[in-house]
Design a protein around this motif. Structure first.
Motif, PDB file in Angstrom:
ATOM      1  N   VAL A  81     -10.607   9.297  21.593  1.00 61.63           N
ATOM      2  CA  VAL A  81      -9.660   9.704  22.633  1.00 61.63           C
ATOM      3  C   VAL A  81      -8.716  10.794  22.117  1.00 61.63           C
ATOM      4  N   VAL A  82      -8.129  10.560  20.957  1.00 66.38           N
ATOM      5  CA  VAL A  82      -7.174  11.524  20.397  1.00 66.38           C
ATOM      6  C   VAL A  82      -7.878  12.816  20.008  1.00 66.38           C
ATOM      7  N   GLY A  83      -9.060  12.708  19.417  1.00 65.61           N
ATOM      8  CA  GLY A  83      -9.786  13.896  18.998  1.00 65.61           C
ATOM      9  C   GLY A  83     -10.197  14.777  20.154  1.00 65.61           C
ATOM     10  N   VAL A  84     -10.696  14.170  21.227  1.00 62.68           N
ATOM     11  CA  VAL A  84     -11.082  14.955  22.406  1.00 62.68           C
ATOM     12  C   VAL A  84      -9.855  15.574  23.064  1.00 62.68           C
ATOM     13  N   ALA A  85      -8.762  14.809  23.160  1.00 58.11           N
ATOM     14  CA  ALA A  85      -7.541  15.332  23.795  1.00 58.11           C
ATOM     15  C   ALA A  85      -6.977  16.516  23.015  1.00 58.11           C
ATOM     16  N   LEU A  86      -6.817  16.352  21.698  1.00 63.30           N
ATOM     17  CA  LEU A  86      -6.291  17.448  20.885  1.00 63.30           C
ATOM     18  C   LEU A  86      -7.253  18.630  20.852  1.00 63.30           C
ATOM     19  N   GLY A  87      -8.548  18.330  20.779  1.00 60.62           N
ATOM     20  CA  GLY A  87      -9.531  19.407  20.759  1.00 60.62           C
ATOM     21  C   GLY A  87      -9.510  20.215  22.041  1.00 60.62           C
ATOM     22  N   ILE A 131      -6.965   0.021  10.767  1.00 65.22           N
ATOM     23  CA  ILE A 131      -7.314   0.766  11.975  1.00 65.22           C
ATOM     24  C   ILE A 131      -6.739   2.175  11.929  1.00 65.22           C
ATOM     25  N   PHE A 132      -5.525   2.318  11.393  1.00 68.73           N
ATOM     26  CA  PHE A 132      -4.911   3.638  11.272  1.00 68.73           C
ATOM     27  C   PHE A 132      -5.754   4.553  10.403  1.00 68.73           C
ATOM     28  N   LEU A 133      -6.214   4.073   9.257  1.00 69.87           N
ATOM     29  CA  LEU A 133      -7.024   4.892   8.371  1.00 69.87           C
ATOM     30  C   LEU A 133      -8.353   5.271   9.008  1.00 69.87           C
ATOM     31  N   ILE A 134      -8.986   4.323   9.673  1.00 74.60           N
ATOM     32  CA  ILE A 134     -10.267   4.602  10.332  1.00 74.60           C
ATOM     33  C   ILE A 134     -10.093   5.671  11.399  1.00 74.60           C
ATOM     34  N   ALA A 135      -9.067   5.506  12.228  1.00 79.19           N
ATOM     35  CA  ALA A 135      -8.847   6.460  13.312  1.00 79.19           C
ATOM     36  C   ALA A 135      -8.494   7.845  12.783  1.00 79.19           C
ATOM     37  N   LEU A 136      -7.618   7.905  11.782  1.00 77.13           N
ATOM     38  CA  LEU A 136      -7.183   9.204  11.262  1.00 77.13           C
ATOM     39  C   LEU A 136      -8.323   9.951  10.582  1.00 77.13           C
ATOM     40  N   ALA A 137      -9.099   9.246   9.767  1.00 80.12           N
ATOM     41  CA  ALA A 137     -10.164   9.918   9.023  1.00 80.12           C
ATOM     42  C   ALA A 137     -11.305  10.374   9.923  1.00 80.12           C
ATOM     43  N   ASN A 145     -15.094  19.755  16.715  1.00 80.04           N
ATOM     44  CA  ASN A 145     -16.258  20.025  17.558  1.00 80.04           C
ATOM     45  C   ASN A 145     -15.862  20.198  19.011  1.00 80.04           C
ATOM     46  N   THR A 146     -14.849  19.466  19.448  1.00 81.73           N
ATOM     47  CA  THR A 146     -14.374  19.638  20.818  1.00 81.73           C
ATOM     48  C   THR A 146     -13.781  21.029  21.011  1.00 81.73           C
ATOM     49  N   ILE A 147     -13.042  21.506  20.031  1.00 83.78           N
ATOM     50  CA  ILE A 147     -12.492  22.861  20.109  1.00 83.78           C
ATOM     51  C   ILE A 147     -13.615  23.884  20.271  1.00 83.78           C
TER      52      ILE A 147
END
Length: 268
Positions: A81-87, A131-137, A145-147
């Motif tokens: 979710v965060v990666g697609v939104a930021l991308g 969970i924080f480490l998994i999500a961040l990494a 790739n979204t960019i």
């Protein structure tokens, strides 16, 4: 030859093509374990028996594997979710992307495992840290790739959207996101492997529970057979996870694969 026989032969050839290397390695291990014994490499047959006893009969799949599955699922979902939104934001707003580029490049260059001491300091060894480490990494390949996927849209699509007076939400959900979907899935495939790796590292140094903690605890207690069983379960988990992702990708991007096949067929 009937169609069913042809299908069975095709499945058999596919299995042989994909499984010959791991089956061969297991066969070599099986043979060598009967010739040379090492406490660090127990006989494969003993490890397989212990794997069945610990992870199936004794319920290790529920007590140790299931928490790991949940952590990967939650962390990867957040990263998606965060990666697609930021991308999407960076892809549609190059000025914003250039402003944040030094920061994103610096964070992206740091391996997720290297952030473990900081995560332990701020969140402690519990679920939040893992969970924080998994999500961040696992967020970075999805975002990058979204960019690229958003920026690869043909310029004429902008004129088409203006002609049909599409709202910003419709432009994103009906044009930009579908067009970038192949790139997003390519980044997500990389992110899944990263999420499993970081999950194991985080569990090794976190609170009890999970495959990573089980492997480290077995190694520290010199329970070598049990350590190998954890590695086997982890390998099976990674393989099944990759297979399920590939299955979902083929269904969601069916239109893309058909278009690529049509284009390749037309160019030949």
């Amino acid at each position: 030859m009937t169609s069913s026989t042809s299908t069975q032969n095709s499945v058999g050839r596919t299995f042989i093509r994909k499984a010959w290397l791991p089956v061969g390695l297991f066969a070599i291990w099986w043979i060598l374990s009967g010739i040379y014994y090492s406490s660090y490499f127990p006989p494969l047959q003993d490890i397989l028996v212990r794997t069945w006893e610990i992870w199936v009969v004794a319920g290790g799949l529920l007590t140790d594997l299931w928490p790991s599955i949940l952590r990967v699922a939650i962390g990867f979902s957040i990263a998606l979710v965060v990666g697609v939104a930021l991308g999407a934001i960076f892809g549609l707003m190059p000025t914003v992307e250039r402003a944040f580029r030094p920061l994103t490049e610096a964070f992206r260059a740091v391996p997720g495992a290297a952030l473990l001491p900081i995560a332990l300091t701020f969140f402690g060894p519990d679920e939040t840290m893992k969970i924080f480490l998994i999500a961040l990494a696992s967020m970075w390949p999805i975002m990058l790739n979204t960019i690229e996927g958003v920026r690869a849209i043909h310029p004429t699509m902008g004129k088409v959207m203006e002609t049909f007076h599409l709202s910003s939400f419709d432009r994103f959900t009906k044009v930009f996101l579908p067009a970038a979907a192949p790139q997003v899935f390519a980044g997500a495939r990389i992110a899944i492997a990263i999420s499993v790796t970081v999950m194991v590292v985080a569990e090794m140094f976190g609170t009890p529970g999970g495959v990573g903690y089980y492997i480290r605890d077995a190694q520290a207690s010199f329970r070598i057979e049990e350590m190998w069983t954890g590695l086997i379960i982890l390998g099976i988990f990674g393989y099944v996870l990759n297979y399920l992702f590939h299955f979902m990708e083929k269904r969601v991007l069916k239109w893309h694969h058909q278009m690529v096949a049509h284009t390749q067929g037309a160019s030949q």
